[in-house]
Write a protein that holds these residues in place. Structure first.
Motif, short mmCIF file in Angstrom:
data_model
loop_
_atom_site.label_atom_id
_atom_site.label_comp_id
_atom_site.label_asym_id
_atom_site.label_seq_id
_atom_site.Cartn_x
_atom_site.Cartn_y
_atom_site.Cartn_z
N ALA A 83 8.72 -41.79 1.95
CA ALA A 83 8.61 -41.09 3.10
C ALA A 83 8.87 -39.67 2.93
N GLU A 131 7.05 -36.39 4.14
CA GLU A 131 7.48 -35.45 5.10
C GLU A 131 7.34 -33.78 4.47
N VAL A 178 5.31 -45.34 4.78
CA VAL A 178 4.62 -44.34 5.65
C VAL A 178 3.15 -45.18 6.40
N SER A 179 3.35 -45.30 7.56
CA SER A 179 2.43 -46.34 8.17
C SER A 179 1.03 -45.24 8.11
N ARG A 180 -0.21 -46.03 8.40
CA ARG A 180 -1.38 -45.22 8.35
C ARG A 180 -1.48 -44.66 9.58
N GLU A 181 -0.70 -44.94 10.83
CA GLU A 181 -0.89 -44.55 11.86
C GLU A 181 -0.14 -42.91 11.82
N LYS A 182 1.07 -43.00 11.33
CA LYS A 182 1.62 -41.67 11.11
C LYS A 182 1.03 -40.84 10.26
N ALA A 183 0.20 -41.03 9.10
CA ALA A 183 -0.76 -40.18 8.46
C ALA A 183 -2.02 -39.72 9.31
N GLN A 211 -2.05 -39.34 12.46
CA GLN A 211 -1.45 -38.33 13.18
C GLN A 211 -1.48 -37.04 12.54
N PHE A 212 -1.08 -37.07 11.54
CA PHE A 212 -0.73 -35.70 10.63
C PHE A 212 -2.24 -35.24 10.72
#
Ligand code: GDP
Ligand code: MG
Length: 180
Positions: A98, A102, A138-143, A145-146
């Motif tokens: 993670a 970040e 690190v989820s795909r969703e988080k990535a 979003q980035f």
């Protein structure tokens, strides 16, 4: 290009991301697709680059790939040289780390914007070590979003299995072409 069948264009591509995320392994996998990943590759000290001819859906391209040490102090001094004339950047994190994700917004995007005219650069987000799904942080969703936030595309890769490695470089070159 307007000049037609000449030498393939040379594209400088820059690898960015924390130490240990797999930048050197990705480049090694690209340039030596048949060579198994060496598990004790030492941390990159300074800047290196590798040149590789790529036969992409957009034509032949000579990719000059620059690879840096992740967080070593002197890398900062070299950043202007690093970004000079770059056409594209691959921002790499490790899906099992993670902190490495970040660092992209806390550090690498900041340096990118400080040293390069970001609008001129094609960017691709790469989540490496997809073979380690069981240790994912690190989820795909988080990535994704980035990606939306910064207007870029993303892929998950494995330098170990080779998954999406060539595809990620080709996709970046596709983005370079779309901007030209
Ligand atoms: P760099 O510091 O970003 O250049 O990272 P390296 O390429 O040196 O890789 C750091 C460590 O992660 C090494 O031990 C590699 O063998 C390992 N590694 C790199 N890519 C992968 C991958 O896709 N999967 C797995 N399981 N390990 C990887
Ligand atoms: Mg390295």
């Amino acid at each position: 290009t307007a000049t037609g069948a000449g030498k393939p264009p040379l594209y400088k591509i820059v690898m960015l991301g924390d130490s240990g995320v797999g930048k050197t392994s990705l480049v090694a996998r690209l340039t030596n697709p048949d060579r198994p990943l060496n598990h004790d590759i030492s941390a990159t000290m300074g800047i290196e680059f590798d040149t590789q001819m790529l036969d992409t859906p957009h034509g032949k391209v000579k990719a000059q790939i620059w690879d840096t040490a992740g967080q070593e102090r002197f890398a900062r001094v070299l950043l202007p040289t690093y970004f000079r004339k770059a056409k594209g950047v691959i921002l790499v994190y490790d899906i099992t780390n993670a902190k490495s994700f970040e660092s992209l917004s806390e550090r690498w995007m900041v340096q990118l914007n400080d040293h390069a005219s970001s609008d001129d650069l094609a960017k691709l987000l790469v989540g490496n070590k997809s073979d380690l799904e069981g240790s994912r942080e690190v989820s795909r969703e988080k990535a994704q979003q980035f990606c939306q936030e910064y207007g870029m595309e993303m892929l998950e890769t494995s330098a170990k299995s080779g998954e999406n490695v060539l595809k990620s470089f080709e996709q970046l070159i596709g983005i370079v072409h779309d901007r030209a």
